[in-house]
Design an enzyme around this catalytic site. Structure first.
Site, PDB file in Angstrom:
ATOM      1  N   LEU A  73     -10.045  -0.234  -0.522  1.00 45.97           N
ATOM      2  CA  LEU A  73      -8.799  -0.830  -0.976  1.00 45.97           C
ATOM      3  C   LEU A  73      -7.891  -1.152   0.197  1.00 45.97           C
ATOM      4  O   LEU A  73      -7.205  -2.148   0.184  1.00 45.97           O
ATOM      5  CB  LEU A  73      -8.056   0.145  -1.911  1.00 45.97           C
ATOM      6  CG  LEU A  73      -8.663   0.307  -3.280  1.00 45.97           C
ATOM      7  CD1 LEU A  73      -7.920   1.358  -4.056  1.00 45.97           C
ATOM      8  CD2 LEU A  73      -8.623  -1.014  -4.033  1.00 45.97           C
ATOM      9  N   MET A  78      -3.508   6.371   8.743  1.00 49.72           N
ATOM     10  CA  MET A  78      -3.848   7.718   8.323  1.00 49.72           C
ATOM     11  C   MET A  78      -5.145   7.776   7.571  1.00 49.72           C
ATOM     12  O   MET A  78      -5.401   8.723   6.860  1.00 49.72           O
ATOM     13  CB  MET A  78      -2.721   8.256   7.443  1.00 49.72           C
ATOM     14  CG  MET A  78      -1.571   8.743   8.273  1.00 49.72           C
ATOM     15  SD  MET A  78      -0.599   9.912   7.358  1.00 49.72           S
ATOM     16  CE  MET A  78      -0.586   9.187   5.753  1.00 49.72           C
ATOM     17  N   LYS A  96      -9.436   8.965  -0.664  1.00 48.80           N
ATOM     18  CA  LYS A  96      -8.836   8.736   0.648  1.00 48.80           C
ATOM     19  C   LYS A  96      -9.534   9.622   1.655  1.00 48.80           C
ATOM     20  O   LYS A  96      -9.633  10.831   1.462  1.00 48.80           O
ATOM     21  CB  LYS A  96      -7.358   9.077   0.594  1.00 48.80           C
ATOM     22  CG  LYS A  96      -6.680   8.864   1.923  1.00 48.80           C
ATOM     23  CD  LYS A  96      -5.177   8.902   1.758  1.00 48.80           C
ATOM     24  CE  LYS A  96      -4.530   8.442   3.035  1.00 48.80           C
ATOM     25  NZ  LYS A  96      -3.391   7.606   2.816  1.00 48.80           N
ATOM     26  N   GLU A 146      -5.016  10.198  -7.980  1.00 46.47           N
ATOM     27  CA  GLU A 146      -4.843   9.320  -9.126  1.00 46.47           C
ATOM     28  C   GLU A 146      -4.892   7.864  -8.657  1.00 46.47           C
ATOM     29  O   GLU A 146      -4.364   7.526  -7.595  1.00 46.47           O
ATOM     30  CB  GLU A 146      -3.467   9.634  -9.717  1.00 46.47           C
ATOM     31  CG  GLU A 146      -3.058   8.847 -10.909  1.00 46.47           C
ATOM     32  CD  GLU A 146      -1.610   9.149 -11.253  1.00 46.47           C
ATOM     33  OE1 GLU A 146      -1.068  10.144 -10.730  1.00 46.47           O
ATOM     34  OE2 GLU A 146      -1.022   8.381 -12.027  1.00 46.47           O
ATOM     35  N   VAL A 148      -3.761   4.167  -9.057  1.00 52.15           N
ATOM     36  CA  VAL A 148      -2.649   3.440  -9.665  1.00 52.15           C
ATOM     37  C   VAL A 148      -2.986   1.954  -9.668  1.00 52.15           C
ATOM     38  O   VAL A 148      -3.212   1.354  -8.618  1.00 52.15           O
ATOM     39  CB  VAL A 148      -1.351   3.687  -8.867  1.00 52.15           C
ATOM     40  CG1 VAL A 148      -0.215   2.887  -9.472  1.00 52.15           C
ATOM     41  CG2 VAL A 148      -1.031   5.163  -8.850  1.00 52.15           C
ATOM     42  N   ASP A 190       7.124  10.387   5.086  1.00 58.28           N
ATOM     43  CA  ASP A 190       6.596   9.052   5.395  1.00 58.28           C
ATOM     44  C   ASP A 190       6.909   8.082   4.266  1.00 58.28           C
ATOM     45  O   ASP A 190       6.028   7.345   3.815  1.00 58.28           O
ATOM     46  CB  ASP A 190       5.079   9.140   5.631  1.00 58.28           C
ATOM     47  CG  ASP A 190       4.544   7.916   6.356  1.00 58.28           C
ATOM     48  OD1 ASP A 190       3.320   7.722   6.339  1.00 58.28           O
ATOM     49  OD2 ASP A 190       5.365   7.146   6.905  1.00 58.28           O
ATOM     50  N   LYS A 192       7.866   4.898   2.721  1.00 58.12           N
ATOM     51  CA  LYS A 192       7.930   3.487   3.123  1.00 58.12           C
ATOM     52  C   LYS A 192       7.391   2.666   1.979  1.00 58.12           C
ATOM     53  O   LYS A 192       6.746   3.194   1.087  1.00 58.12           O
ATOM     54  CB  LYS A 192       7.122   3.245   4.393  1.00 58.12           C
ATOM     55  CG  LYS A 192       5.702   3.725   4.319  1.00 58.12           C
ATOM     56  CD  LYS A 192       5.013   3.553   5.654  1.00 58.12           C
ATOM     57  CE  LYS A 192       3.585   4.058   5.543  1.00 58.12           C
ATOM     58  NZ  LYS A 192       2.845   3.980   6.745  1.00 58.12           N
ATOM     59  N   ASN A 195       4.000   3.161   0.477  1.00 53.44           N
ATOM     60  CA  ASN A 195       3.720   4.388  -0.251  1.00 53.44           C
ATOM     61  C   ASN A 195       4.373   4.438  -1.603  1.00 53.44           C
ATOM     62  O   ASN A 195       4.256   5.446  -2.300  1.00 53.44           O
ATOM     63  CB  ASN A 195       4.207   5.595   0.571  1.00 53.44           C
ATOM     64  CG  ASN A 195       3.274   5.870   1.714  1.00 53.44           C
ATOM     65  OD1 ASN A 195       2.123   5.456   1.675  1.00 53.44           O
ATOM     66  ND2 ASN A 195       3.752   6.561   2.722  1.00 53.44           N
ATOM     67  N   ASP A 208       0.990   9.619  -1.149  1.00 53.73           N
ATOM     68  CA  ASP A 208       0.811  10.158   0.209  1.00 53.73           C
ATOM     69  C   ASP A 208       1.844  11.185   0.570  1.00 53.73           C
ATOM     70  O   ASP A 208       2.329  11.247   1.702  1.00 53.73           O
ATOM     71  CB  ASP A 208       0.832   9.025   1.237  1.00 53.73           C
ATOM     72  CG  ASP A 208      -0.461   8.253   1.219  1.00 53.73           C
ATOM     73  OD1 ASP A 208      -0.553   7.218   1.883  1.00 53.73           O
ATOM     74  OD2 ASP A 208      -1.388   8.699   0.514  1.00 53.73           O
TER      75      ASP A 208
END
Lengths: 973, 252
Positions: A73, A78, A96, A146, A148, A190, A192, A195, A208
Site C-alpha cells: 500500500l 518507518m 506493517k 486494522e 482502513v 508523529d 501528521k 497518519n 501509527d
C-alpha cells in the site's frame, strides 16, 4: 588552480593511511583517503530516499502463512504497509513491517514487546487498532493493524483545501482519539496528515501511534540534536525520522524529553494546514487572514502552535471543547469524503471556467471534426489523410515520402482524440497538461490545421495565464465509483474493426449479390470506414489516458479491463495489418487476403481479451470480501505495472515503423535492382557488354531471334557470383574472364547457381515477355529484370547440374480483341471491381481502381492484377459516349515497382489516356492480344561447353509490317 | 499524457549504442566518432584542458627536461586535437584516462623516432597551460621508484580530486559559506566514528547538530561531484566504480 610556488619541505604523509601527501595540491587532504571516502556508499538517507526496499509480496507471503498478502500500500521512513487478509477470520488487515535495520538492536526486542503491549491497549474507535505484533525469522518485526478503507488526510489536502466545516468535523475526532491515548500514557509523537485516516463513512482514525518512538529506538544523549534547517530529513546515528514540519520545537531540540504536548503542537500544524492549505511559516499568519474562517478559530490554532509547551493547551480535550463551543460545526463527522466534486468553487475558479469555455468548445468541435474527417477519407478512396493531402496538392512525391506521410497520418485519429479529451478536461479545469497538449495538437494536426492554429494558439496563451493555471487541479476520483467512460470508449473503438472485418468476411464468404470485394463495391467503402482508422494509435492513446485516470482514482474508477484491452488491441491490429498486408494496404487486394486478415486479427484479439478478462477478475476479487469492502488499487494499477502496460502498446507501433522503413528501403527503385548478386560484378559485366564490339542498335549478333516487330539478340550468359567473372556466348564459347571484385559470399545453396542472361533488343519492341523454362527460375521477384537502354539482364538460378537453358520470348501479335471484362465509369465503378479473366486454361484477377482527371486534357486509371494468362497481352481502353476508343498507355506503377516483368504474379499499373476527357467516358474495357512465343533451346550454362542453340519459331510466325500497329501502344524499354 | 509513444518512420538503420549514453564528455567524443562534430571537439578540448597535468608528469618522469616536456605536451595536444584522434588507436576507449595515456605513448614513440624539433600550433590554437605551476608541482612531488604508468595514474587522480574539491569550494562560496568549507574540509576524509564536531562547530558559531548536518551534506555532495567528474571521462557511467578502484590502487 592557483599558480603559487609551494615549498617542497611541506611534503608529508597522511596520518591515516600513510600515503604521501602531494603537498600544495589538495591542501592537506590525502588523495587515497578521499578516494576511499568517495567510493563509500551513502549510508545516510536523503529526504526523499527510503531506508530500505520493501520486500515484494511474493517474498513476504511464506513468512505469514496465516495471511493472504495482497499488495504494497505504501512505504515510508518507518517501514512498509501491505494490504492483507486474515484467512481464518476473513477480514482485511494492514500488515506493517519495520525496516530490518531496526531489529538489529538487541534491546529492541524487549522494548518492542513492551511498547506493543501498551499500544494494544488502545482500543478506541478513533484509533487504528493494533491486532497483533511479532517478529518473523528473528529479524523482521511486524504489526497487524486494522485496515482502513479510505483516504488519508494528505490525499484530501492534495485535492484542494478542506472547507472549514469539514475541518471542524475532523479535528474533534482526532482530539478524542488523542485524549484517550494520552490518558493511557501513550504519546503519538508523529502526528501528521499521512497518519490521519478517514474511512468511507467519514470517521477519523489515527494511525501509527507510538510507533515513531518504537522505530526510532532510544535516542542518544546528545547526538540526537538536530538543526532546524528546513524540511530536509535529518538523521540521528543511523536512525530515521519523518519530516520535522509537524514536530514541536522541543521535540526537535530534545527528543528525549517530549510529552503529550508535542502531539498538541502537531495537531495545531495539521489544523492550520487544513484551514489554509499551507504549513505555518515563520511569520505564523493567523488563518483568518489567509482564508475566510471564523476569527475565533485563530486563537485556537495559534495557541496550539505555541513554541513554549507551557503556553499551549495542556490537554487535547481542551481543543475539542474550544472548537465545539465555536458552534461552527457539530462534533459529528461532516462526512468530508462526500466531496466527490471540488469544494464550492471560488470566484476565481468560476472566472477561469468562463474564460476557457469558448476555446474548449472550439477545440472540442475541431477535434471531433478532425476525427470524423479521418474516418471519412477512406471512403473517398484514400487510405488516409496523408494520401489525401498528397493528391490534393498534386505533388509528385517519391513513393517513400508518400508512404511515410501515410503512416504519419495514421496518427491523426489519435491526435484528434487527444484534442477532444484535452478540451473536455480543459472545460472541467482538470489536467493542465492534457489541456495544453490538446491546444498544441490542434495547432499541428491536419486536416483542419488552419483553423486549429488560431484556436490552439489562443488556448495556449490563455493557459499560460497564471491565474487560470492556478485553478487547474489534477483529475479527482469521483464518488460513488463508476465505470470510466474513456475506458468504455476505448474498448468500443478498438473492437469496431473486428466487427467490421467479421462482417466483411462473412459477406465475402456468403457472396452476397452486389457486394463486391473490389474497390468500388459499396460494401468495401462502408467497411473501409470502420476497418482501419479507429484502430491503431487512437485506441492506444485513449487506453493510456483511461488507465492513468483509473490509477489516480484509487479504486473509485473502474474499467481497467476495457482500457487495457483497447490500449493493446489497437496497436496490435495495426501492427498485424501493417506487417501482413504491408505495402498492399490498399483495400483492393483484400479479396484474397480477407481470410488471412481475419485470422490475424483474431490472433491479436485472443491475448488482449485474455488479459482484459484476467484484469477484470482481479478487479472484482479486490472488491469482494471483508466487511469494509476495500477498494484500494490493485497491483496492476501501480505505477510500474501501468507503465509496463503502456510500454507494451508501443512495441507494435515501433515494429510497424521498423518493418515499414525496412520495406521502404527494399522496395525503393534504387535498391530494388540490386538483387542478391553483387553490384560490383554486375557493373563490370554491364560495362563489358556495352563496350564489346558489335554493340549498337542495328548490328546483328550471333544469336539474333527474329520476332514479329523486331529482333532480340541473346548476348551472353554470365556468372557474377563466383570468384571469377565469366561471360560466355549462348553456345558456350567464352567471351571473357575477369577477377570478380566482390564475389558473392553467400551462395543461395551449393546445389544451385545464380547466373545472368543478357539480351539486347534490336529495335524498340512492344512489350517483351521472357519466360525461362524450369528448372531455371527467375531470381528477382515478380519476374523483374534490369534494363539499361537496350540491354536487358535477367538474373536466374539453376540447379548446379543443369547444363542447358530453354527460354521463350513472347511479343504481341498485334491483334487486339475485346473481352467482356469492363468497368462502367458512368456508374463510377459501382458494383464492379475485381474480375476474373480466363484464357487458355489460365486465370487472373484484374481490378480497376478509380480514374482521375489529369491536367492537360488527360486522365489516368490504376489497375492491378493478380496472376494473368501467360499467353496473352493486355491493355486498357476507354470508350467514350460517341463510341470512340482511346487506348491507354501504361507507365510503371506508382507503387514503387520498377521494371516489373510481364509475368509478375502481382503488379499495378497506371494507365494514361491523352487527349480525352474523363467526363465523356462511359466504360473501360480490357483488351487482349495473343502472345507469340519464340522458343530458344539449348543455351549453354557452362562456359566452354558448346551447345547447339536452336530457335523454334511459332507456327504462324511472320514479321508484321509496322503500319498495322498504329493503335498499339509502344512501351519504351 | 503518455499516450503518444510513436516516432515518425525513419529510413535510417539502427544507430550505434554509444548514442544512447552520450551525456558524458567522453562518450560525446566517442559518439561523434570520426566525424568532427563541434560539440565533440569542445568536449575533447575541455577534457584535455582539465587533465593535462598527468601527461606532463609522465613526460617529465621519462627524463625529459622542463623545456622539452613543455614542448612535448603542447605538441601532443596540438596534434591530438588537430587530427582525427580516434583513428588508429584501438586501446581502451571506454576510459579517457587510459586512452590519453596510450595516445601519449604513441606520440612519444613517434617523436623519438623523428627527433626533430616540434612545430606548435599549425592552425590549432595552443592550449594555454600553466607551465610554471606544473614545473613546481612536479618538483615537489616525491620522486620515488614508481612506474611511469602508476605515476600517471596518481597524477590523474590528484588532478581529478583537485577539480572536485575546487568545485566543492566554489559551491560553498556561492552560498556564502566559503569559510565553512575550509573549516569542515578535514571531515571529508574522516571515518564516521572519528568525527568530533565540537571544535569546528565552535569555530563557525554553529550548533553541534547544525555542524553535523552540514558535514553530512558536504560529504554527500563530494561523493556526487566525484562520481560526476569521473563519469565525464568514461564512456559508460556504470564504470565509475571500477575507475575509482583503479585510481585508488595507484596509491597502494
Amino acid at each position: 588552480m592557483n599558480g603559487t610556488e609551494v615549498n617542497p619541505a611541506t611534503a608529508q604523509n597522511c596520518t591515516k593511511c600513510g600515503a604521501r601527501l602531494p603537498a600544495g595540491a589538495l591542501a592537506g587532504l590525502c588523495p587515497a583517503c578521499l578516494l576511499q571516502q568517495g567510493a563509500a556508499p551513502d549510508t545516510l538517507t536523503g529526504p526523499a530516499a527510503h531506508p530500505f526496499e520493501p520486500p515484494p509480496v511474493a517474498e513476504l507471503a511464506p513468512l505469514f502463512p496465516q495471511l493472504e498478502i495482497l499488495a504494497l500500500l505504501g512505504k515510508g521512513g518507518m517501514g512498509a504497509v501491505y494490504q492483507a487478509r486474515q484467512k481464518q477470520l476473513d477480514r482485511w488487515v494492514a500488515l506493517k513491517i519495520l525496516p530490518p535495520a531496526v531489529g538489529e538492536d538487541h534491546a529492541f526486542a524487549e522494548r518492542f514487546a513492551r511498547e506493543a503491549r501498551a499500544l494494544a491497549q488502545l482500543n478506541h474507535p478513533g484509533i487504528v487498532t493494533l491486532y497483533e505484533f511479532g517478529c518473523v525469522q528473528n529479524r523482521l518485526y511486524y504489526f497487524l493493524m486494522e485496515f482502513v478503507d479510505g483516504v488519508n488526510l494528505r490525499q484530501l489536502l492534495a485535492g484542494g483545501r478542506i472547507s472549514p466545516r469539514e475541518a471542524l468535523g475532523i479535528v474533534p475526532q482526532i482530539c478524542d482519539a488523542l485524549q484517550f491515548a494520552h490518558d493511557q500514557g501513550v504519546v503519538h509523537r508523529d502526528i501528521k496528515p499521512e497518519n490521519i485516516l478517514l474511512d468511507r463513512r467519514g470517521r477519523v482514525k489515527v494511525a501509527d501511534f507510538g510507533l515513531a518512538k518504537l522505530a526510532r529506538g532510544e535516542p542518544e544523549p546528545d547526538a540526537a540534536s538536530l538543526s532546524s534547517a528546513g524540511p530536509a530529513a535529518l538523521t540521528g546515528m543511523g536512525q530515521v525520522m519523518g519530516t520535522p514540519n509537524y514536530m514541536a520545537p522541543e521535540q526537535v531540540e530534545h527528543p528525549a524529553d517530549v510529552d503529550h504536548r508535542a502531539d498538541i503542537y502537531a495537531l495545531g500544524v495539521v489544523f492550520y494546514q487544513m484551514l489554509t492549505g499551507e504549513l505555518p511559516s515563520k511569520g505564523l499568519e493567523p488563518p483568518s487572514r489567509k482564508v475566510r474562517v471564523d476569527v475565533r478559530l485563530d486563537a485556537v490554532v495559534l495557541r496550539a502552535l505555541e513554541r513554549n509547551p507551557e503556553l499551549r493547551y495542556q490537554k487535547v480535550s481542551e481543543i475539542k471543547t474550544a472548537v465545539e463551543t465555536l458552534g461552527a460545526g457539530p462534533s459529528a463527522p461532516a462526512a468530508p469524503t462526500e466531496r466527490a466534486t471540488e469544494p464550492a468553487p471560488s470566484a476565481a475558479t468560476e472566472a477561469a471556467r468562463r474564460t476557457l469555455r469558448r476555446p474548449a468548445n472550439a477545440l472540442l468541435l475541431l477535434g471531433a471534426a478532425g476525427f470524423a474527417l479521418c474516418w471519412v477519407l477512406p471512403s473517398l478512396g484514400f487510405a488516409n489523410a496523408g494520401m489525401f493531402l498528397a493528391r490534393l496538392a498534386g505533388w509528385d512525391l517519391p513513393q517513400p515520402v508518400v508512404w511515410t506521410m501515410m503512416w504519419l497520418a495514421s496518427l491523426f485519429p489519435a491526435l484528434n482524440l487527444a484534442i477532444i479529451v484535452g478540451a473536455l478536461r480543459m472545460r472541467a479545469l482538470q489536467d493542465l497538461g492534457l489541456a495544453r497538449a490538446a491546444a498544441a495538437c490542434a495547432m499541428l494536426v491536419p486536416p483542419l490545421m488552419p483553423v486549429g492554429l488560431v484556436v490552439g494558439a489562443r488556448s495556449l496563451l490563455l493557459l499560460r495565464d497564471a491565474k487560470i493555471r492556478h485553478e487547474f487541479h489534477p483529475f479527482t476520483p469521483p464518488l460513488p465509483s463508476r465505470l470510466s467512460r474513456l475506458a468504455v470508449a476505448c474498448a468500443l473503438l478498438a473492437i469496431t474493426p473486428v466487427l467490421a472485418n467479421a462482417l466483411f468476411t462473412a459477406v465475402a464468404v456468403l457472396g452476397i449479390v452486389g457486394f463486391s470485394v473490389g474497390p468500388a463495391g459499396w460494401g468495401q467503402k462502408l467497411l473501409s470506414v470502420f476497418l482501419f482508422q479507429p484502430g491503431g494509435t487512437a485506441t492506444a492513446f485513449l487506453g493510456a489516458v483511461a488507465l492513468e485516470d483509473i490509477r489516480r482514482g484509487q479504486g473509485r474508477l473502474r474499467g481497467a479491463a476495457p482500457a487495457a484491452f483497447g490500449l493493446l488491441f489497437g496497436p496490435c491490429q495495426f501492427w498485424l495489418l501493417g506487417a501482413l498486408c504491408g505495402p498492399r494496404v490498399g483495400l483492393e487486394n483484400l479479396s484474397g487476403d480477407s481470410g488471412i486478415l481475419f485470422i490475424s486479427i483474431l490472433a491479436a484479439l485472443l491475448p488482449c481479451t485474455g488479459l482484459a478478462l484476467w484484469i477484470q477478475r482481479h478487479e472484482t476479487r479486490c472488491r469482494q470480501g471483508g466487511s469494509t469492502h476495500p477498494r484500494r488499487h490493485c497491483w496492476w494499477l501501480s505505477s510500474p505495472a501501468l507503465r509496463a502496460l503502456q510500454a507494451l502498446a508501443a512495441i507494435p507501433i515501433l515494429s510497424i515503423v521498423f518493418s515499414l522503413s525496412h520495406w521502404l528501403l527494399v522496395q525503393h527503385p534504387w535498391t530494388a535492382g540490386q538483387g542478391r548478386t553483387q553490384n560490383a560484378g554486375l557493373s563490370v559485366l554491364v560495362a563489358r557488354l556495352q563496350a564489346s564490339p558489335g554493340y549498337g542498335p542495328k548490328t546483328a549478333g550471333h544469336f539474333t531471334v527474329p520476332l514479329p516487330g523486331g529482333e532480340v539478340e541473346l548476348r551472353a550468359v554470365a556468372d557474377v557470383a563466383a570468384p571469377e567473372l565469366v561471360c560466355w556466348q549462348p553456345d558456350g564459347a567464352v567471351l571473357w574472364r575477369a577477377d570478380n571484385p566482390a564475389p558473392d559470399r553467400a551462395q543461395p545453396s551449393p546445389a544451385a547457381r545464380s547466373l545472368i542472361l543478357a539480351l539486347r533488343v534490336g529495335e524498340p519492341l512492344q512489350t517483351l515477355r521472357i519466360d525461362l523454362a524450369p528448372p531455371a527460375q527467375q531470381a528477382l521477384p515478380n519476374g523483374g529484370r534490369w534494363e539499361k537502354r537496350d540491354l536487358i539482364l535477367i538474373p536466374f538460378t539453376v540447379p548446379s547440374d543443369a547444363g542447358q537453358l530453354t527460354l521463350r520470348l513472347g511479343v504481341e501479335s498485334g491483334e487486339w480483341q475485346d473481352t467482356d471484362i469492363g468497368w462502367d465509369w458512368g456508374r463510377k465503378f459501382r458494383h464492379q471491381g475485381a474480375q476474373i479473366i480466363r484464357r487458355s486454361g489460365q486465370r487472373g484477377v484484374v481490378t480497376l481502381d478509380q480514374a482521375t482527371e489529369r491536367p492537360g486534357h488527360a486522365f489516368s486509371a490504376i489497375w492491378q492484377w493478380q496472376g494473368f494468362p501467360r499467353d496473352w497481352f493486355r491493355r486498357l481502353v476507354a470508350v467514350d459516349e460517341n463510341g470512340a476508343i482511346h487506348v491507354g498507355k501504361a507507365s510503371p506503377a506508382p507503387m514503387g515497382f520498377v521494371t516489373v516483368g510481364e509475368l509478375a504474379e502481382w503488379a499495378a499499373e497506371e494507365v494514361w489516356f491523352q487527349g480525352a476527357d474523363l467526363a465523356r467516358i462511359k466504360v473501360f474495357r480490357l483488351q487482349l492480344s495473343p502472345c507469340r512465343w519464340v522458343e530458344v533451346q539449348n543455351v549453354s550454362l557452362h562456359p566452354g561447353i558448346p551447345t547447339q542453340v536452336k530457335v523454334v519459331p511459332p507456327a504462324e510466325m511472320a514479321p508484321r509490317p509496322t503500319s498495322s500497329r498504329q493503335s498499339s501502344t509502344v512501351r519504351a524499354l | 499524457m503518455n499516450g503518444d509513444s510513436t516516432n515518425p518512420p525513419s529510413t535510417k538503420g539502427s544507430t550505434a549504442s554509444a548514442d544512447v549514453f552520450a551525456t558524458t564528455h567522453w562518450s560525446l567524443v566517442l559518439a561523434a566518432g570520426t566525424n568532427r562534430a563541434p560539440q565533440a571537439d569542445l568536449a575533447m578540448e575541455e577534457l584535455c584542458r582539465s587533465y593535462w597535468y598527468p601527461l606532463y608528469a609522465y613526460i617529465r618522469h621519462q627524463g625529459h627536461s622542463r623545456q622539452d616536456a613543455e614542448d612535448l605536451t603542447q605538441g601532443f595536444f596540438a596534434r591530438f586535437l588537430a587530427r582525427n584522434y580516434l583513428e588508429g588507436l584501438s586501446s581502451d576507449k571506454g576510459r579517457f584516462r587510459a586512452f590519453l595515456l596510450a595516445a601519449l605513448k604513441h606520440f612519444l614513440a613517434n617523436e623519438r623516432d623523428r627527433a626533430a624539433s616540434l612545430k606548435r600550433g599549425g592552425g590549432v590554437p595552443a592550449l594555454s597551460l600553466d607551465w610554471k605551476e606544473a614545473a613546481s608541482r612536479y618538483q615537489i612531488e616525491p620522486a620515488d621508484q614508481l612506474s611511469p604508468d602508476k605515476l600517471y595514474d596518481r597524477a590523474w587522480a590528484v588532478t581529478l580530486l583537485e577539480r572536485v574539491i575546487q568545485r566543492l569550494r566554489d559551491e560553498s562560496a556561492t552560498d556564502g559559506k566559503a569559510e565553512w568549507f575550509d573549516q569542515l574540509k578535514p571531515f571529508l576524509v574522516m571515518d564516521r566514528t572519528a568525527m568530533h564536531y565540537g571544535q569546528a562547530a565552535a569555530a563557525l558559531g554553529l550548533t553541534h547538530g547544525a555542524a553535523r548536518v552540514t558535514v553530512h551534506r558536504l560529504r554527500k555532495r563530494y561523493r556526487e561531484l566525484l562520481r560526476q567528474e569521473i563519469g565525464r571521462t568514461l564512456s559508460h557511467p556504470a564504470h565509475v566504480e571500477e575507475e575509482m578502484r583503479t585510481l585508488f590502487s595507484a596509491f597502494s
